[in-house]
Design a protein around this motif. Structure first.
Motif, PDB file in Angstrom:
ATOM      1  N   CYS A   1      40.010 -29.419 104.789  1.00 33.20           N
ATOM      2  CA  CYS A   1      40.426 -30.250 105.915  1.00 33.20           C
ATOM      3  C   CYS A   1      41.707 -29.759 106.575  1.00 33.20           C
ATOM      4  CB  CYS A   1      40.579 -31.704 105.488  1.00 33.20           C
ATOM      5  SG  CYS A   1      42.000 -32.001 104.427  1.00 33.20           S
TER       6      CYS A   1
ATOM      7  N   CYS B   1      44.964 -27.875 102.079  1.00 28.99           N
ATOM      8  CA  CYS B   1      43.563 -27.983 101.652  1.00 28.99           C
ATOM      9  C   CYS B   1      42.709 -27.040 102.497  1.00 28.99           C
ATOM     10  CB  CYS B   1      43.092 -29.426 101.807  1.00 28.99           C
ATOM     11  SG  CYS B   1      41.317 -29.621 101.576  1.00 28.99           S
TER      12      CYS B   1
ATOM     13  N   CYS C   1      40.601 -35.487 102.011  1.00 36.61           N
ATOM     14  CA  CYS C   1      39.126 -35.358 102.068  1.00 36.61           C
ATOM     15  C   CYS C   1      38.477 -35.355 100.693  1.00 36.61           C
ATOM     16  CB  CYS C   1      38.741 -34.094 102.835  1.00 36.61           C
ATOM     17  SG  CYS C   1      39.059 -32.586 101.888  1.00 36.61           S
TER      18      CYS C   1
ATOM     19  N   CYS D   1      42.279 -33.104  96.977  1.00 40.31           N
ATOM     20  CA  CYS D   1      42.888 -33.398  98.269  1.00 40.31           C
ATOM     21  C   CYS D   1      42.944 -34.912  98.465  1.00 40.31           C
ATOM     22  CB  CYS D   1      42.082 -32.732  99.382  1.00 40.31           C
ATOM     23  SG  CYS D   1      42.698 -33.143 101.019  1.00 40.31           S
TER      24      CYS D   1
HETATM   25 ZN   LIG Z   1      41.251 -31.846 102.258  1.00 37.93          ZN
END
Ligand SMILES: [Zn+2]
Length: 432
Positions: A44, A41, A66, A63
């Motif tokens: 994050c 991701c 997050c 994701c």
């Molecule tokens: Zn993420």
């Protein structure tokens, strides 16, 4: 259709499961909507970017950590239409459900199943389903499952009903006739296929399980009536030692009178409704001949022809000598003439219960689809002269006469899949 219709969800792949986490001494499987393959991701930094959904023109990733979401446009597609007859669909059904496979063709059945599925998931092919399948499926032993199969297995794109395709061509010719123009018929697949043809298949397939078995008796009766009529016709061919050219000419000559007669019958029915059968009137409003008549009236109205003169104009159009050039008329007349020739030569068995549907399938869909897999006997007729030289349609024709040729065709399509499409298909549908 309320009780009979049930929704079923068939996942192409299992939803993703995040790794088990320890909780108070128990291992809990934490459920997540996203599924693999997981990538890193950008927000994050976790390897937690999974597939949330796919279908249409978009792939949606999210994701699990997050919740960042991205939407990726999927590559454009141009799927080929491969029309399989009911025999092939039944065979696919039997491969899937471990049923009996046609003797001597067991290996073919398994291979064609795998290749077709692969081509469909690679988004290169769809297997259209039509009213002809639906009629035949209704008399199959497991109609609901078989219907679900070609909606699910075939990429769920339907084509217009055969009678609507015929009407479409008739109307295009009628416009030419009323306007004094040269007839032009567009035979592009998009004229008859539903608009979702080139969409990516959803990664979850939702199908409605509808039960049409209540119509089975009606369909069987209609089919056996048609079969009886055709058998009588075959006897006449033998008695008169009919020739190909003779039958072709009489098929063509019969177009106008047959339409006129059908319309007269319809008129008779609605003028003298049977009081014990209120449904009959309702049914006659859906008759193909009435629908064509109504459409033609609209065309004439648009052209300023008043109501009193419409019927006569329509009769003239039905007797127009160029009716024989309408693709569905031309192909079916040639096929019947070729059948007549075989019957006169002593091959009476050619006239069986499936023949009418085979002729309907070919005459309606052969101009539009990329390939047709049909009954051996009709495939052989199409290869004979003068059909081979004089009939013009787009479809490549395959049958059990040469199963390897069909496998080769599918392998070719498989091999031509663009790399980018292949990569996304692998990610979304889990094929390698
Ligand atoms: Zn993420």
């Amino acid at each position: 259709m309320t009780d009979a219709a049930k929704c079923t969800k068939v996942p192409f792949r299992e939803r993703g499961q995040a790794p088990p986490i320890a909780s108070g001494g128990f291992l809990l499987e934490e459920f997540s909507w996203e599924r693999g393959p997981f990538t890193r991701c950008a927000k994050c930094g976790h390897e937690a970017m999974g597939i949330l959904s796919a279908g249409g023109q978009l792939l949606t990733k999210r994701c699990t950590n997050c919740r960042r979401m991205v939407q990726i446009p999927l590559p454009e597609l141009d799927k080929k239409a491969i029309y399989l007859d009911q025999f092939m669909f039944s065979m696919i059904y039997n491969v899937k459900n471990g049923g009996n496979l046609p003797k001597g063709h067991e290996a073919f059945a398994k291979e064609v199943y795998a290749l077709l599925r692969r081509c469909v998931l690679l988004q290169q092919v769809f297997l259209p389903h039509s009213d002809i399948h639906h009629d035949e499926t209704t008399v199959f032993h497991s109609p609901i499952d078989l219907r679900g199969l070609y909606e699910f297995f075939g990429g769920d794109v339907s084509v217009m009903d055969s009678r609507d395709v015929k009407l479409l061509q008739d109307i295009q010719f009628a416009k030419a006739y009323f306007d004094g123009n040269e007839p032009e018929v567009s035979l592009d697949i998009d004229e008859i296929a539903d608009s979702r043809r080139n969409e990516w298949l959803p990664d979850m397939h939702v199908g409605v399980r509808a039960d049409y078995s209540q119509f089975a008796d009606h369909i069987r009766t209609v089919r056996s009536d048609v079969h009886d009529a055709l058998k009588q016709l075959a006897d006449t061919w033998v008695k008169n030692k009919a020739s190909f050219g003779g039958v072709l000419e009489s098929e063509f000559a019969a177009i106008g009178p047959t339409k006129g007669q059908a319309f007269a019958n319809w008129l008779e029915e609605v003028s003298n409704p049977d009081p014990s059968d209120p449904l009959a009137l309702f049914e006659s409003s859906g008759r193909p001949i009435y629908r064509e008549y109504r459409e033609l009236c609209h065309l004439l109205e648009d052209r300023g022809v008043d109501e009193d003169n419409q019927a006569i104009e329509i009769m003239r159009f039905w007797h127009w000598e160029r009716q024989r050039e309408i693709p569905h008329q031309k192909i079916s007349s040639y096929l019947f003439a070729a059948v007549a020739k075989r019957v006169v030569m002593g091959e009476k068995k050619i006239v069986d219960r499936g023949l009418i549907n085979d002729v309907r399938t070919i005459s309606t869909y052969a101009p539009y689809v990329d390939a047709l897999f049909i009954d051996k006997r009709c495939a052989a007729l199409l290869k004979e002269e003068p059909l081979r030289a004089e009939l013009d349609y787009k479809a490549r024709v395959f049958s059990m006469r040469d199963p390897d040729e069909f496998l080769e065709y599918l392998r070719e399509i498989e091999g031509q899949t663009p790399d980018e499409v292949r990569e996304y298909a692998a990610m979304i549908y889990g094929i390698d």
